[in-house]
Design a protein around this motif. Sequence first.
Motif, PDB file in Angstrom:
ATOM      1  N   LEU A   4       0.651  -1.108  -0.091  1.00  0.00           N
ATOM      2  CA  LEU A   4       0.004   0.117   0.076  1.00  0.00           C
ATOM      3  C   LEU A   4       0.935   1.146  -0.147  1.00  0.00           C
ATOM      4  CD1 LEU A   4      -2.822   1.334   0.267  1.00  0.00           C
ATOM      5  CD2 LEU A   4      -2.572   1.332   2.691  1.00  0.00           C
ATOM      6  N   ASP A   5       1.847   1.367   0.693  1.00  0.00           N
ATOM      7  CA  ASP A   5       2.792   2.358   0.844  1.00  0.00           C
ATOM      8  C   ASP A   5       3.762   2.254  -0.465  1.00  0.00           C
ATOM      9  OD1 ASP A   5       4.033   0.130   1.764  1.00  0.00           O
ATOM     10  OD2 ASP A   5       4.992   1.348   3.466  1.00  0.00           O
ATOM     11  N   GLY A   6       3.670   1.663  -1.406  1.00  0.00           N
ATOM     12  CA  GLY A   6       4.218   1.864  -2.792  1.00  0.00           C
ATOM     13  C   GLY A   6       5.686   1.155  -3.007  1.00  0.00           C
ATOM     14  N   PHE A   7       5.790   0.000  -2.051  1.00  0.00           N
ATOM     15  CA  PHE A   7       7.094  -0.544  -2.441  1.00  0.00           C
ATOM     16  C   PHE A   7       6.929  -1.821  -3.025  1.00  0.00           C
ATOM     17  CE2 PHE A   7       7.745   2.064   1.432  1.00  0.00           C
ATOM     18  CZ  PHE A   7       9.000   2.600   0.984  1.00  0.00           C
ATOM     19  N   VAL A   8       7.987  -2.071  -4.067  1.00  0.00           N
ATOM     20  CA  VAL A   8       7.575  -3.408  -4.835  1.00  0.00           C
ATOM     21  C   VAL A   8       8.541  -4.540  -4.410  1.00  0.00           C
ATOM     22  CG1 VAL A   8       6.853  -1.944  -6.799  1.00  0.00           C
ATOM     23  CG2 VAL A   8       9.241  -2.408  -6.790  1.00  0.00           C
ATOM     24  N   THR A   9       9.531  -4.098  -3.719  1.00  0.00           N
ATOM     25  CA  THR A   9      10.590  -5.134  -2.914  1.00  0.00           C
ATOM     26  C   THR A   9      10.784  -4.455  -1.639  1.00  0.00           C
ATOM     27  OG1 THR A   9      12.658  -4.174  -3.226  1.00  0.00           O
ATOM     28  CG2 THR A   9      11.710  -5.456  -5.188  1.00  0.00           C
ATOM     29  N   GLY A  10      11.215  -5.443  -0.745  1.00  0.00           N
ATOM     30  CA  GLY A  10      11.792  -5.075   0.336  1.00  0.00           C
ATOM     31  C   GLY A  10      13.161  -4.293   0.452  1.00  0.00           C
ATOM     32  N   PRO A  11      13.741  -4.042   1.568  1.00  0.00           N
ATOM     33  CA  PRO A  11      14.997  -3.301   1.479  1.00  0.00           C
ATOM     34  C   PRO A  11      16.138  -4.102   0.940  1.00  0.00           C
ATOM     35  CG  PRO A  11      14.338  -3.429   3.723  1.00  0.00           C
ATOM     36  CD  PRO A  11      13.075  -3.776   3.006  1.00  0.00           C
TER      37      PRO A  11
END
Lengths: 198, 192
Positions: free
Chosen positions: B13-20
Motif C-alpha cells: 500500500l505504501d508503494g514498495f515493490v521489493t523489501g529493502p
Amino acid sequence: MSKLILFMSMSLDGFIAGPGDEQDNPFGTGGQRLHDWLRVGEGTEGVHDFRPADEAGRTLFDEMITTGAVVTGRRTGDFVDYWGGDHHDGVPIFVPTHRAPDGTHAGDVRFVTDGIESCVAQAKAAAGDRDVLLHGAYTARECLLARVLDVLEIQLVPVLFGQGRRLYDSLPPDHIELDPVRTLESPGALLLRYEVKY
Amino acid sequence: MNAPIRLYMSMSLDGFVTGPDDRAGQELGRDGFRLFNWLDDRFDDGPNGQVYGEATATGAVIAGRRTFELANRWQGDHHDGVPIFVLTHHVDDGDVPPGTARFVTDVEDCAAQARAASGDRAVLVHGAGAAQALLRAGLLDEMEIHLVPVLLGAGRRLFDTLGPDRVELELVRRLEGRGVTHLRYRVGTLGR
C-alpha cells in the motif's frame, strides 16, 4: 469503541503531496490533484463545500465530518492555521507537540506535550463513542509506531506523481499487516479502508 | 492500438515493490516475499488464478536488465517460450542471452519488436526499470497493480525517477483476490 482513523489522499505511487509543500503551498506543486475527488463549492457552506456529489464520496466524507475529535500534526495544523479553530462542528482539535506555542488559537485547539499516546487517549475521551480523525503524515507515523493508529482510510487517486512527499518514508524493518475491511469506488478515487493489525 | 503493453507488479500500500536491500541471493529484498503470497493461489479458480493466467497468456515479455539478471535470465524461458526483450544500456561482446531472450538498447525499438512478436496478445512488462523507461517514452499502455494490504516502510519504489510530469491513469478493472486487490489502470496523459 472510538477508533483513530487516518484519512489520507494518496497517488498510486504513494505520494500525499507534490514537491515543495510549504506554508504558502500546502499541497505541494500539483498536489491539489489528490483532492479532486472532493467537491469545491461556493465557499459558503464551510466544510460542506467539499462534500462530493457521488454516493461513495459522500459516504466517506460524512464519516469524516461526523468524527468527534481531530488529531493533527503540528506541521499540518500550522499550514492551515488549525482551520481557524473549527475543522467541523467545533469538535476539539488535539495537537501532539514537544512544546506548546505561545498565545492562543481561536476555537478549541489543545496542544498536548506529554506524548502521542496521551494525545490520542484525550482525543478519544473527548470524542466519546465517535471516532477520531487523524491528519498529517508525520503524526500518522508516530501513531503507527506507538500502535495507537486503528484505521487507515486511503483515497487512492489514479495518478502517478513521481515526486513529492510520501505517506511513509521510513518505518522500522518489520512490516505492518493491514486488514482490508471496505472498498468504495468513487469516480475520482478508490476509497480503501484498512484496520491495522499489530 | 491493438494488444496492450502491460506492466504486472505487486506493490505494498505504501508503494514498495521489493523489501529493502534487494540483490542477488535476496532478489525480492528483505521481507519482500510478503508481496507475492497471492501467487500461492495462482492455479486456483478465482481472481488470483485469473490474473496469473492472464499474465502467462501474454505473447511477449519486456524486462529490464536488472530484473532479467536477478531472475537468472529465466533460463531463457519466461513462459511458453514467448520472446523476451531485455532493455539494457550495454551489451558485452559475445554475451548472447539464452533461449528466446534478446537484448535491445532502444526503448522504442524494444516496444515495437515486442508488439510485433506478440501479435494480438498483450505484452507483459517485468521490472520497475523497464516500466519507467516505457512510461517516459509514452509506450506503456496499462498497469496491473497487485495491491497488497501491508506497509513495508522501506525497499524499492514502484517508480523512482519519473520526471516532473505526473501521469494520469484510469482504473478500468478491479478484482478482489484473496489477500490482494488487482487494479488495472490504463495509462493516460502526461500533465502538470
